[in-house]
Design a protein around this motif. Structure first.
Motif, short mmCIF file in Angstrom:
data_model
loop_
_atom_site.label_atom_id
_atom_site.label_comp_id
_atom_site.label_asym_id
_atom_site.label_seq_id
_atom_site.Cartn_x
_atom_site.Cartn_y
_atom_site.Cartn_z
N TYR A 105 -70.65 83.65 82.08
CA TYR A 105 -71.03 84.30 83.33
C TYR A 105 -72.54 84.51 83.30
O TYR A 105 -73.07 85.10 82.36
CB TYR A 105 -70.31 85.64 83.45
CG TYR A 105 -70.77 86.49 84.62
CD1 TYR A 105 -70.17 86.38 85.87
CD2 TYR A 105 -71.79 87.42 84.46
CE1 TYR A 105 -70.59 87.16 86.94
CE2 TYR A 105 -72.22 88.21 85.51
CZ TYR A 105 -71.62 88.07 86.76
OH TYR A 105 -72.04 88.85 87.81
N VAL A 125 -70.51 80.99 87.19
CA VAL A 125 -69.62 80.90 86.03
C VAL A 125 -69.45 79.42 85.68
O VAL A 125 -69.17 78.60 86.56
CB VAL A 125 -68.26 81.55 86.31
CG1 VAL A 125 -67.34 81.41 85.10
CG2 VAL A 125 -68.42 83.03 86.68
N THR A 148 -68.21 76.55 82.26
CA THR A 148 -67.45 76.43 81.02
C THR A 148 -67.92 75.23 80.22
O THR A 148 -68.51 74.29 80.75
CB THR A 148 -65.93 76.26 81.30
OG1 THR A 148 -65.69 74.94 81.79
CG2 THR A 148 -65.44 77.28 82.31
N THR A 162 -60.18 79.24 89.00
CA THR A 162 -60.11 80.65 89.37
C THR A 162 -58.81 80.99 90.08
O THR A 162 -58.16 80.14 90.69
CB THR A 162 -61.29 81.04 90.29
OG1 THR A 162 -61.22 80.27 91.50
CG2 THR A 162 -62.62 80.80 89.62
N HIS A 208 -61.57 84.01 86.14
CA HIS A 208 -62.13 82.69 85.88
C HIS A 208 -61.59 82.22 84.53
O HIS A 208 -61.67 82.95 83.54
CB HIS A 208 -63.66 82.75 85.82
CG HIS A 208 -64.29 83.38 87.03
ND1 HIS A 208 -64.84 82.65 88.04
CD2 HIS A 208 -64.44 84.69 87.37
CE1 HIS A 208 -65.32 83.47 88.97
NE2 HIS A 208 -65.10 84.71 88.58
N ILE A 224 -62.96 85.31 82.10
CA ILE A 224 -63.91 86.32 82.57
C ILE A 224 -63.41 86.78 83.94
O ILE A 224 -62.97 85.96 84.76
CB ILE A 224 -65.34 85.75 82.68
CG1 ILE A 224 -65.93 85.58 81.27
CG2 ILE A 224 -66.24 86.64 83.54
CD1 ILE A 224 -67.28 84.90 81.24
N THR A 280 -64.32 88.90 87.52
CA THR A 280 -65.39 89.41 88.36
C THR A 280 -64.80 90.14 89.56
O THR A 280 -63.64 89.94 89.93
CB THR A 280 -66.33 88.30 88.84
OG1 THR A 280 -65.57 87.33 89.59
CG2 THR A 280 -66.99 87.60 87.66
N LEU A 297 -69.71 91.28 87.25
CA LEU A 297 -68.93 91.17 86.03
C LEU A 297 -68.08 92.42 85.84
O LEU A 297 -68.58 93.54 85.88
CB LEU A 297 -69.86 90.99 84.83
CG LEU A 297 -69.19 90.94 83.45
CD1 LEU A 297 -68.36 89.68 83.30
CD2 LEU A 297 -70.24 91.00 82.35
#
Length: 532
Positions: free
Chosen positions: A67, A73, A75, A240, A249, A408, A410, A416
């Motif tokens: 993040y 975001v 990966t 997501t 996420h 993660i 949000t 966050l």
């Protein structure tokens, strides 16, 4: 229910958490010296190669979700290919019904070095030699053996002793190591330094040549070209889904991150309406997990569109109705624990990284690339099938099905809220869903969330244990009355010891004031550390 063993760590600045104090300290030191969350993650990764060598290593796979302070975001996925000669017929001709978990036939090209290089290129502020030199020095002098490593060696003792280089490190005097006994690894120290200087050497240089020669000599059908093809890990967007007013996420294929989103969609509104860890809440999450495993086994390849189809809105609604009516069918495919470890980090700028890496099962394939100290994974044996026509049937240069995932969460405005991960094979996707529910359905803090009683549905879908009867495994801290009600609801309940389910969760949460709270799972030796 038992109370958490310790309160969460708190910080208004930055924080890390891992499954071993030495790894957490390495990440905290980088943050205190001005590094960011990516730097801290890379430093912790190298230390965990030493603190948890049965769980992770250079010869394994790795995934991260990041993040950024602007809300973006992304990966990185490091999952390697199976061998170019790895046809289903190759294994069946050798009389195999599953790919072996030990030895060269179970190995895929390790994805961790490529993932770590991509993570570093994506936003690190410190060079890899600086971040990994402390781990290299520790490997030279030997880290004192932890209780977890001693237990792992005892578990895999015969296979560890069968590999001369593994045995030289982990069976001093022909016995398992004692807790606190130093385990020097000079060959691994040299490899860490070499990898820090040039990660590409792992895939196209002397290291790759040595690894491929060893594997081919042991009968594995690697050409060497699949190693070169795995050298680059390209950053990808996260996948997501929504849950309890948050956006979750997840890491994309070949990880099972979609399975967490699948369970979240099936549990949305239903679990939060029930009392925390009531029989009704556990029943809903358990049956949602079973549906996710059934769909993965029947429909979802590591490299196909099945997961997207599973998450299609109309299909989710149909499954929600079936769950409410308690009408879903059950299949019998067994799940097993895995040997994996994870870290989480948040820096003072608000950047966050959830990271997970693994060798597959304990000490992977139990083979070391000669002269390097690098233990190779057994991911092919774990995630590639010899079931004719199966979506994940083994095929040349194909990535097998994976168990690793990280998340993660949000808020609606992109802020966050939390990040976490939890290792443990096919338990991961279930326990991550439980963590998310604890945090966002019931408002538990990170220490309460990682310490909460855990439950696990068996079966899952590991390739080597298909066909075992289904169970709902619950830790003993789930009350007798709840267990009895679950049995009345049709679950075959198996009680595990307190904190006996497995996994080692790490969670950091940021509140509306910007204060970070974090915790490491009491099921292992980890710790969260705040840096102000």
């Amino acid at each position: 229910m038992t109370a958490p063993p310790r309160p969460p760590a708190l910080s208004a600045g930055a924080m890390v958490s891992s499954s071993h104090p030495a790894a957490s300290f390495a990440g905290a030191r980088v943050l205190a010296d001005g590094g960011n969350a990516i730097d801290a993650t890379l430093a912790m990764a190298a230390v965990t190669w030493l603190t948890l060598p049965g769980q992770c290593g250079i010869g394994g796979d790795a995934f991260a979700i990041v993040y950024e302070p602007d809300g973006r975001v992304w990966t990185v996925g490091g999952s390697g290919f199976g061998p170019d000669g790895g046809t289903a017929e190759f294994y069946r001709d050798r009389g195999l019904s599953t790919i072996p978990l030990n030895g060269a036939l179970g190995v895929t090209v390790p994805g961790a070095p490529a993932a770590l290089a991509a993570l570093h290129a994506g936003g690190a502020t410190r060079p890899l030699p600086e971040l990994w030199e402390p781990a290299a020095r520790t490997a030279e002098r030997g880290l004192p053996c932890s209780a977890k490593t001693a237990a792992d060696v005892r578990e895999a003792f015969d296979a560890v002793r069968a590999d001369a280089e593994l045995a030289a490190v982990y069976t001093p005097g022909g016995r398992p190591p004692h807790v606190g006994e130093r385990l020097p690894q000079p060959a691994l120290a040299r490899t860490i330094r070499r990898l820090a200087d040039d990660p590409a050497d792992f895939y196209t240089g002397e290291f790759a040549e040595r690894a491929v020669a060893m594997l081919r000599a042991a009968g594995a059908p690697f050409s060497g070209d699949e190693w070169a093809a795995a050298a680059v890990a390209t950053p990808e967007p996260a996948i997501t889904g929504g849950y309890a007013g948050t956006i979750v996420h997840q890491t994309p294929l070949p990880t099972p991150g979609w399975m967490v989103l699948h369970q979240a969609a099936l549990c949305e509104g239903a679990v939060g309406a029930e009392s925390w860890l009531s029989a009704e809440a556990i029943d809903r999450m358990a049956r949602a997990a079973r549906l996710a495993f059934q769909d993965r086994f029947a429909l979802c390849a590591s490299d196909g569109s099945g997961a997207r189809n599973v998450l299609e809105h109309n299909r989710i609604e149909q499954q929600r109705r079936a769950l409410t009516a308690r009408a879903e069918e059950r299949l019998s495919f067994a799940v097993r624990d895995g040997d994996t470890t994870c870290t989480v980090a948040v820096d003072a700028d608000g950047r966050a990284v959830s990271f997970i890496h693994s060798l597959g099962f304990t000490f992977g394939a139990k083979v070391v690339v000669p002269g390097t100290g690098v233990v190779l994974n057994n991911r092919l044996g774990r995630g590639a099938y010899l079931v004719p026509g199966h979506p994940n049937e083994v095929a040349p240069r194909r990535k097998p099905l994976h168990t690793l995932n990280a998340w993660i969460a949000t808020g609606a405005g992109g802020e966050l809220l939390a990040l976490g991960s939890i290792p443990g094979g096919d338990g991961q996707v279930q326990w991550n869903m439980q963590l998310i529910s604890h945090l966002f359905d019931h408002g538990l803090d990170p220490a309460e969330s990682v310490s909460a009683p855990r439950f696990t549905v068996f079966p899952g879908s590991d390739a080597d244990v298909i066909g075992q009867p289904d169970e709902l495994r619950v830790e003993a801290t789930i009350p007798d009355a709840t267990r009895a009600r679950l049995q009345e609801m049709g679950h075959r309940v198996v009680v595990q010891p307190e904190f006996g389910a497995g996994g080692s969760a790490q969670v950091i949460r940021r509140d509306s004031r910007g204060v970070l709270s974090g915790a490491a799972d009491p099921r292992q030796e980890g710790v969260a550390i705040g840096v102000d």
